[in-house]
Design a protein around this motif. Structure first.
Motif, PDB file in Angstrom:
ATOM      1  N   ARG A   1      19.361  46.554  36.874  1.00 36.65           N
ATOM      2  CA  ARG A   1      20.356  45.522  36.164  1.00 36.65           C
ATOM      3  C   ARG A   1      21.888  45.673  37.149  1.00 36.65           C
ATOM      4  NH1 ARG A   1      21.009  45.850  30.187  1.00 36.65           N
ATOM      5  NH2 ARG A   1      22.062  43.939  30.349  1.00 36.65           N
ATOM      6  N   ARG A   2      22.300  44.544  37.497  1.00 36.88           N
ATOM      7  CA  ARG A   2      23.508  44.147  38.225  1.00 36.88           C
ATOM      8  C   ARG A   2      24.573  44.409  37.056  1.00 36.88           C
ATOM      9  NH1 ARG A   2      23.601  39.400  42.128  1.00 36.88           N
ATOM     10  NH2 ARG A   2      25.615  40.325  42.688  1.00 36.88           N
ATOM     11  N   GLU A   3      25.742  44.873  37.543  1.00 36.67           N
ATOM     12  CA  GLU A   3      26.923  45.005  36.703  1.00 36.67           C
ATOM     13  C   GLU A   3      27.577  43.649  36.640  1.00 36.67           C
ATOM     14  OE1 GLU A   3      30.176  46.039  40.352  1.00 36.67           O
ATOM     15  OE2 GLU A   3      30.005  47.065  38.642  1.00 36.67           O
ATOM     16  N   GLU A   4      28.454  43.463  35.612  1.00 37.72           N
ATOM     17  CA  GLU A   4      29.156  42.178  35.429  1.00 37.72           C
ATOM     18  C   GLU A   4      29.949  41.765  36.254  1.00 37.72           C
ATOM     19  OE1 GLU A   4      31.084  42.590  31.522  1.00 37.72           O
ATOM     20  OE2 GLU A   4      29.494  42.149  30.417  1.00 37.72           O
ATOM     21  N   GLU A   5      30.151  40.520  36.709  1.00 37.28           N
ATOM     22  CA  GLU A   5      30.943  39.956  37.680  1.00 37.28           C
ATOM     23  C   GLU A   5      32.253  39.385  37.056  1.00 37.28           C
ATOM     24  OE1 GLU A   5      28.967  37.379  40.130  1.00 37.28           O
ATOM     25  OE2 GLU A   5      27.172  38.489  40.307  1.00 37.28           O
ATOM     26  N   THR A   6      33.224  40.070  37.331  1.00 38.30           N
ATOM     27  CA  THR A   6      34.661  39.702  36.717  1.00 38.30           C
ATOM     28  C   THR A   6      35.319  38.529  37.447  1.00 38.30           C
ATOM     29  OG1 THR A   6      35.038  41.871  35.909  1.00 38.30           O
ATOM     30  CG2 THR A   6      36.888  40.697  35.940  1.00 38.30           C
TER      31      THR A   6
ATOM     32  N   VAL B   1      30.997  37.392  33.873  1.00 34.19           N
ATOM     33  CA  VAL B   1      29.793  36.655  33.936  1.00 34.19           C
ATOM     34  C   VAL B   1      28.546  37.761  34.171  1.00 34.19           C
ATOM     35  CG1 VAL B   1      30.113  34.267  34.510  1.00 34.19           C
ATOM     36  CG2 VAL B   1      29.891  35.876  36.159  1.00 34.19           C
ATOM     37  N   HIS B   2      27.193  37.639  33.604  1.00 34.89           N
ATOM     38  CA  HIS B   2      26.254  38.501  33.537  1.00 34.89           C
ATOM     39  C   HIS B   2      24.805  37.840  33.427  1.00 34.89           C
ATOM     40  CE1 HIS B   2      24.105  42.559  32.701  1.00 34.89           C
ATOM     41  NE2 HIS B   2      23.779  42.174  33.991  1.00 34.89           N
ATOM     42  N   GLY B   3      24.421  37.509  34.344  1.00 37.16           N
ATOM     43  CA  GLY B   3      23.277  36.722  34.497  1.00 37.16           C
ATOM     44  C   GLY B   3      23.489  35.279  33.884  1.00 37.16           C
ATOM     45  N   CYS B   4      22.961  34.912  32.630  1.00 38.51           N
ATOM     46  CA  CYS B   4      23.509  33.665  32.202  1.00 38.51           C
ATOM     47  C   CYS B   4      24.318  33.947  31.068  1.00 38.51           C
ATOM     48  CB  CYS B   4      22.115  32.588  31.682  1.00 38.51           C
ATOM     49  SG  CYS B   4      21.115  32.239  33.338  1.00 38.51           S
ATOM     50  N   ARG B   5      25.162  34.790  30.844  1.00 42.72           N
ATOM     51  CA  ARG B   5      25.971  35.016  29.873  1.00 42.72           C
ATOM     52  C   ARG B   5      27.364  34.947  30.297  1.00 42.72           C
ATOM     53  NH1 ARG B   5      21.352  37.623  28.497  1.00 42.72           N
ATOM     54  NH2 ARG B   5      20.643  37.599  26.136  1.00 42.72           N
ATOM     55  N   LEU B   6      28.298  34.545  29.556  1.00 43.53           N
ATOM     56  CA  LEU B   6      29.708  34.502  29.794  1.00 43.53           C
ATOM     57  C   LEU B   6      30.221  35.389  28.800  1.00 43.53           C
ATOM     58  CD1 LEU B   6      32.214  33.249  31.499  1.00 43.53           C
ATOM     59  CD2 LEU B   6      32.167  31.509  29.628  1.00 43.53           C
ATOM     60  N   SER B   7      31.085  36.141  29.217  1.00 42.05           N
ATOM     61  CA  SER B   7      31.701  37.068  28.031  1.00 42.05           C
ATOM     62  C   SER B   7      33.312  37.076  28.343  1.00 42.05           C
ATOM     63  CB  SER B   7      31.273  38.473  28.103  1.00 42.05           C
ATOM     64  OG  SER B   7      31.482  39.338  29.399  1.00 42.05           O
ATOM     65  N   LEU B   8      34.328  37.214  27.124  1.00 44.90           N
ATOM     66  CA  LEU B   8      35.458  37.394  26.980  1.00 44.90           C
ATOM     67  C   LEU B   8      35.792  38.768  26.529  1.00 44.90           C
ATOM     68  CD1 LEU B   8      38.467  36.430  27.590  1.00 44.90           C
ATOM     69  CD2 LEU B   8      38.257  35.440  25.392  1.00 44.90           C
ATOM     70  N   PHE B   9      36.212  39.462  27.134  1.00 44.50           N
ATOM     71  CA  PHE B   9      36.490  40.711  26.569  1.00 44.50           C
ATOM     72  C   PHE B   9      38.279  40.784  26.091  1.00 44.50           C
ATOM     73  CE2 PHE B   9      37.709  45.460  26.799  1.00 44.50           C
ATOM     74  CZ  PHE B   9      36.866  45.927  25.752  1.00 44.50           C
ATOM     75  N   TYR B  10      38.672  40.928  24.903  1.00 47.73           N
ATOM     76  CA  TYR B  10      40.049  40.918  24.826  1.00 47.73           C
ATOM     77  C   TYR B  10      40.433  42.047  23.688  1.00 47.73           C
ATOM     78  CZ  TYR B  10      44.440  38.821  23.141  1.00 47.73           C
ATOM     79  OH  TYR B  10      45.710  38.357  22.994  1.00 47.73           O
ATOM     80  N   TRP B  11      41.451  42.468  24.440  1.00 48.77           N
ATOM     81  CA  TRP B  11      42.045  43.854  23.402  1.00 48.77           C
ATOM     82  C   TRP B  11      43.552  43.187  23.268  1.00 48.77           C
ATOM     83  CZ3 TRP B  11      39.696  48.470  25.574  1.00 48.77           C
ATOM     84  CH2 TRP B  11      40.243  49.685  24.817  1.00 48.77           C
TER      85      TRP B  11
ATOM     86  N   PHE C   1      33.857  38.357  22.949  1.00 47.84           N
ATOM     87  CA  PHE C   1      33.007  37.081  22.666  1.00 47.84           C
ATOM     88  C   PHE C   1      32.003  36.743  23.793  1.00 47.84           C
ATOM     89  CE2 PHE C   1      37.462  37.243  21.092  1.00 47.84           C
ATOM     90  CZ  PHE C   1      37.496  36.644  20.020  1.00 47.84           C
ATOM     91  N   LEU C   2      30.998  36.346  23.359  1.00 49.22           N
ATOM     92  CA  LEU C   2      29.764  36.332  24.389  1.00 49.22           C
ATOM     93  C   LEU C   2      29.371  34.901  24.027  1.00 49.22           C
ATOM     94  CD1 LEU C   2      28.176  37.892  26.370  1.00 49.22           C
ATOM     95  CD2 LEU C   2      26.504  38.568  24.478  1.00 49.22           C
ATOM     96  N   TRP C   3      28.803  34.086  25.223  1.00 54.14           N
ATOM     97  CA  TRP C   3      28.170  32.894  25.243  1.00 54.14           C
ATOM     98  C   TRP C   3      26.968  33.040  25.944  1.00 54.14           C
ATOM     99  CZ3 TRP C   3      33.439  33.633  25.509  1.00 54.14           C
ATOM    100  CH2 TRP C   3      34.192  32.995  24.626  1.00 54.14           C
TER     101      TRP C   3
ATOM    102  N   GLN D   1      40.037  50.903  44.725  1.00 49.32           N
ATOM    103  CA  GLN D   1      38.555  50.706  43.864  1.00 49.32           C
ATOM    104  C   GLN D   1      38.659  49.473  43.037  1.00 49.32           C
ATOM    105  OE1 GLN D   1      37.021  53.850  41.639  1.00 49.32           O
ATOM    106  NE2 GLN D   1      35.200  52.796  41.382  1.00 49.32           N
ATOM    107  N   TYR D   2      37.898  48.648  43.129  1.00 55.35           N
ATOM    108  CA  TYR D   2      37.733  47.439  42.326  1.00 55.35           C
ATOM    109  C   TYR D   2      36.431  47.374  41.902  1.00 55.35           C
ATOM    110  CZ  TYR D   2      42.140  45.736  43.830  1.00 55.35           C
ATOM    111  OH  TYR D   2      43.519  45.516  44.257  1.00 55.35           O
ATOM    112  N   VAL D   3      36.094  47.034  40.602  1.00 58.05           N
ATOM    113  CA  VAL D   3      34.614  46.892  40.067  1.00 58.05           C
ATOM    114  C   VAL D   3      34.552  45.546  39.623  1.00 58.05           C
ATOM    115  CG1 VAL D   3      34.828  49.684  39.446  1.00 58.05           C
ATOM    116  CG2 VAL D   3      35.597  47.830  38.041  1.00 58.05           C
ATOM    117  N   GLY D   4      33.123  45.384  39.495  1.00 58.92           N
ATOM    118  CA  GLY D   4      32.976  44.012  38.940  1.00 58.92           C
ATOM    119  C   GLY D   4      33.187  42.839  39.734  1.00 58.92           C
ATOM    120  N   GLY D   5      32.729  43.196  41.043  1.00 55.67           N
ATOM    121  CA  GLY D   5      33.214  41.692  42.057  1.00 55.67           C
ATOM    122  C   GLY D   5      32.490  40.433  41.799  1.00 55.67           C
ATOM    123  N   TYR D   6      33.213  39.461  41.752  1.00 58.29           N
ATOM    124  CA  TYR D   6      32.625  38.166  41.327  1.00 58.29           C
ATOM    125  C   TYR D   6      31.949  37.529  42.649  1.00 58.29           C
ATOM    126  CZ  TYR D   6      32.537  33.293  40.440  1.00 58.29           C
ATOM    127  OH  TYR D   6      31.868  31.947  40.336  1.00 58.29           O
ATOM    128  N   ARG D   7      30.706  36.920  42.663  1.00 65.55           N
ATOM    129  CA  ARG D   7      30.202  36.310  43.821  1.00 65.55           C
ATOM    130  C   ARG D   7      30.081  34.812  43.420  1.00 65.55           C
ATOM    131  NH1 ARG D   7      27.399  39.931  47.077  1.00 65.55           N
ATOM    132  NH2 ARG D   7      25.985  38.354  47.692  1.00 65.55           N
TER     133      ARG D   7
END
Length: 932
Positions: free
Chosen positions: A389-394, A413-423, A434-436, A502-508
């Protein structure tokens, strides 16, 4: 020993070296020819050269090759004994079909030590490979002279029958059959290069039962077959289940509104009992702009036209010295002139400065962006194997400072899912996710996302359509982010953020138009107006649907599904499927079209299977609007002091902008040949106009262009004011642009007047897609003119300019200007002044002549009547020149007795208090003088 014997002895003892040739030669000989072309050429060298005999080559010997038989067919001869040049040839013409390649060895020998060849030496043996080049001497021959096939009617076949021809030539160039051709005209069949014959239209056994035609073949040397082959296709009567009346090409004229895609399409089931029919129509518009045809105006213009709230902050602006955080990102061209940034998931990251991030703080904001997963040529995986499994793309990761706390959010985004992580509070509150689940996230197409956050309420719009979260849950195990303000596009910071390594969750993928607007969220109607597609599939009239019929259209209107159980009702419903495009100037091009049908029968084993139909919709080129600028003359002449006033002089006070569409009209009904073009004036929206000084740029210290900034801000227009041009941008009506451009003024500093200045005006619409004509205006500065509305000033000024030494003679009326002042009227007005000056000179001469005549008559008979002095025709304008003011008192003749019926004369005194004056005779009752 005599001298000849001595020389012979020296020659005999001089042959010390053997001849030398190459170790291998490659040769080519044409079929039915005998000369072999060698590479390298055949040359034998001898180090004894240039000695006679010992340094000369006397011959070559050919030996058997590996096969032991090729040497018999070839021989080698010496062409030049001194240079060692030789020639290899065959003893008889060669046949490529019998043997294509030959190999043998060759050896050179010198002439020895004398003419008898004593003590001759031989070279080593060299291998010669000779290839026989083929000549196209054979024509194709069909395997069979007659081909027969039987096919059922009403179907299109990929292959009905295959014909085959052979060629006896040895080389692939001439032995292969390059193409076949049907030589019988007007038959519904085609043949490909492999000999496969198929029909181009469904065959009808009632119209023609047997089709007979002839085919021929050509080899790659363009030799035609010796004899053509006959093909006989018999059409068998049958019922073909499927769609009848399918048109592969559908044309759409922009501005037509909605058109039916399948007006004559109907389904034939061949009396098969079907209890459920489902058809899916797909329209592919992903290659048109960003996913479909939308407004061609810029994003800012579209937002203003749709009534969107202002105040958005561009997080990915064009690279510039003020916005350098996007300079390292690669960009791609876009069809709608917007800037597209590419992210590779690792090194491509944009770190927004803290000053920009601070402007978008708060828990009420709207995040909007265009995205396309996977870039241009890659397809993001829709599913991943377990353990891989690949990590989420931010996409966006932000920590913002509120009044007394920090909040954090990230869109991923992760696969066909879009998520908003809110704090909402990184120090106290727990995070919410929030997940779509959306197909639009993983289809590698352009989509617009609008995320409105009014925590705890979050609304997502994808292409203007609302989507509710599929899952909301807490993530309390995640460590709290550090309370530090930061905003990153394309990734999120990792654990080593302080060292920035270091950066994580790079968007492609691709991103464009990433903006954040703090404050209240946009209404749904505004979001739909901004980003909804202007083209798509639709259903004509839902009231005509039969019982049991269902229609479903996806949110992007790229797919329409029909479902029913009655064939007749289903056929009527299919004919109601339409294509709509609300843009007047739709983007031309091809939109692929697909129709997929599935049938469910009572007998599932024998149920019909229909193949997918493919076609395309062609949006034709729209009629280009013609934007016409008029109402401004090529010259604008004003006195120089008017330009030096505080408000300057308006450049385009009477500007008129007209936009029209020209379209062809069929004139056959009127008995006219060809066609005609009609132009209809239409209401359009301009999006930009530009005023540009021609020649050198404006000098800010001497001249400037003035625009009513309050009027611009009131109408929401933007302006770029430089010394090279003024650009007014923003989508607005023609009337608004007319008012704004009429208020453009040109002002000069005191004492900066010049002779002329030229300006060019042009306008455009649809983001520069259509442009107007270029209107050129020449501004003339009238120097030393007291009033533009009295042409006598122009005449006197021009006369003085032409005759600077003429100061004598008084002209009653005006006082000529000071002759030492520079009086020049440039431009086209000079021609008019020259004509007027000539006319003035003629009138002066005639006036002097008349005065002399009156003087003579006064000398002869002072008591003459008034009629005697009325010989002059003063029906037109009369300019009287009186060089001697004491003349009237001496002669007793006044200006009032000059002619009966004449109107009062107007005397305009010049402020220069000179003695020269001009009398202008009035022509009308209004008392206004005629202007020249």
């Amino acid at each position: 020993i005599d001298m000849s014997s001595f020389c012979l002895l020296c020659c005999r003892s001089a042959n010390k070296h053997k001849p030398w040739i190459e170790t291998e030669y490659q040769g080519i000989v044409m079929e039915n020819d005998n000369t072999v072309l060698l590479n390298p050429p055949l040359f034998a060298l001898d180090k004894d050269a240039p000695l006679h005999y010992a340094g000369e080559i006397c011959g070559f010997r050919v030996h058997n090759g590996p096969t032991g038989s090729s040497s018999v067919q070839f021989e080698a001869v010496v062409l030049d004994r001194s240079t060692g040049e030789g020639l290899v040839r065959s003893k008889e013409p060669l046949d490529c079909e019998s043997q294509r390649e030959h190999s043998f060895t060759i050896q050179a020998y010198d002439c020895g030590e004398g003419p008898d060849g004593v003590n001759s030496k031989k070279s080593h043996k060299a291998t010669v490979h000779v290839r026989v080049n083929d000549v196209n001497e054979f024509s194709p021959v069909f395997v069979e002279r007659r081909y027969e096939a039987s096919v059922p009617e009403g179907r299109l076949f990929d292959r009905i029958v295959r014909v085959e021809a052979l060629d006896a030539d040895c080389s692939p160039q001439y032995s292969q059959i390059c193409f076949y051709d049907i030589i019988t005209p007007s038959v519904p069949f085609v043949i490909d290069n492999d000999g496969n014959i198929k029909n181009t239209e469904p065959l009808d056994s009632k119209r023609q039962r047997v089709h007979t035609f002839w085919v021929t073949a050509f080899d790659c040397g363009k030799n035609r077959a010796q004899a053509d082959a006959q093909v006989v296709v018999t059409v068998k009567p049958s019922c073909k289940p499927g769609w009848i009346g399918w048109s592969k090409r559908v044309e759409y004229t922009p501005g037509s509104g909605s058109i039916p895609l399948f007006p004559s399409l109907h389904l034939e089931t061949c009396e098969e009992t079907v209890w459920n029919i489902q058809a899916t129509v797909e329209l592919q518009t992903g290659h048109i702009g960003k996913g479909c045809d939308r407004d061609s105006y810029s994003d800012r213009s579209v937002r203003r036209l749709c009534g969107a709230v202002r105040g958005e902050v561009d997080l990915l602006p064009p690279p510039s010295p003020a916005a350098n955080w996007t300079s390292a990102l690669p960009t791609l061209p876009s069809s709608d002139s917007s800037l597209v940034f590419s992210f590779n998931g690792s090194t491509h990251v944009a770190v927004v400065p803290d000053s920009i991030a601070a402007a978008v703080s708060g828990d009420h904001f709207t995040l909007q962006l265009w995205m396309r997963r996977g870039g241009i040529n890659t397809q993001p995986p829709t599913n991943q194997a377990r353990g891989n499994r690949r990590e989420e793309e931010t996409i966006v990761c932000s920590t913002v400072k509120n009044d007394d706390s920090f909040s954090h959010y990230s869109l991923s985004v992760h696969g066909c899912r879009l998520s908003l992580f809110y704090w909402p509070d990184v120090s106290a509150a727990r995070p919410v996710k929030f997940l779509w689940k959306l197909e639009q996230v993983c289809d590698s197409e352009w989509h617009h996302l609008s995320l409105s956050v009014q925590f705890p309420s979050v609304t997502l719009y994808v292409d203007g359509v609302t989507f509710d979260p599929a899952l909301i849950h807490d993530n309390g195990v995640i460590p709290n982010p550090a309370p530090r303000q930061r905003l990153v596009i394309g990734a999120c910071w990792g654990n080593d953020w302080l060292n920035q390594r270091q950066y994580v969750g790079g968007y492609r993928g691709l991103l464009s138009g990433v903006t954040v607007r703090p404050g209240s969220v946009e209404p749904h109607s505004v979001v739909e107006c901004l980003y909804a597609c202007r083209e798509g599939l639709d259903f004509g009239d839902l009231e005509t649907l039969g019982s049991g019929m269902k229609v479903h259209v996806n949110p992007s209107q790229s797919a329409l599904v029909l479902e029913g159980d009655d064939i007749e009702s289903f056929n009527r419903a299919v004919q109601q499927v339409t294509y709509r495009n609300s843009l007047r100037f739709a983007t031309p091009g091809v939109r692929p079209l697909k129709l997929t049908t599935s049938l469910r029968c009572f007998n599932e084993e024998s149920c019909l299977t229909l193949r997918q139909l493919e076609g395309y919709l062609v949006v034709l080129q729209p009629d280009a609007p013609q934007i016409s600028l008029s109402g401004v003359g090529p010259h604008l002449a004003r006195p120089a002091p008017e330009f030096e006033g505080p408000r300057g002089v308006p450049l385009f006070p009477e500007l008129r902008i007209v936009c029209s569409l020209s379209h062809a009209v069929n004139t056959a009904a009127q008995g006219m040949e060809g066609g005609a073009l009609m132009s209809d004036a239409v209401a359009h929206t301009l999006d930009g106009c530009e005023v540009q000084p021609l020649g050198e740029e404006l000098n800010p210290e001497r001249e400037e262009l003035l625009v009513d900034m309050d009027a611009l801000r009131e109408r929401g227009l933007e302006i770029i004011n430089t010394t090279a041009y003024i650009a007014i941008t923003g989508a607005e009506s023609i009337s608004v642009y007319e008012d704004v451009l009429r208020s453009v003024r040109y002002r000069l500093a005191k004492g900066s007047a010049r002779f002329e200045r030229r300006f060019r005006l042009s306008c455009s619409e649809m983001n520069g897609r259509y442009t107007s004509n270029e209107l050129t205006l020449e501004v003339n500065f009238l120097h030393s003119l007291d009033s533009l509305y009295h042409p006598s000033h122009l005449l006197a000024s021009q006369q003085q300019f032409l005759h600077p030494s003429h100061h004598s003679g008084e002209l009653s009326g005006h006082t000529l200007p000071n002759p030492h002042r520079n009086s020049v009227v440039p431009g086209a007005a000079t021609v008019i002044i020259m004509v007027c000056v000539g006319f003035l000179v003629v009138m002066v001469i005639m006036g002097v002549f008349r005065i002399r005549s009156i003087h003579r008559r006064g000398e002869g008979a002072r008591g003459g009547s008034k009629e005697d002095s009325g010989q002059w025709d003063d029906s037109a304008l009369t300019i009287i020149v009186n060089p001697m003011e004491s003349y009237e008192s001496r002669m007793g003749i006044s200006a009032d007795t000059e002619g009966e019926g004449e109107e009062d004369e107007e005397v305009v005194e010049s402020p220069d208090n000179d003695d020269q004056r001009i009398i202008i005779k009035k022509e009308g009752r209004d008392g206004n003088p005629r202007r020249y």
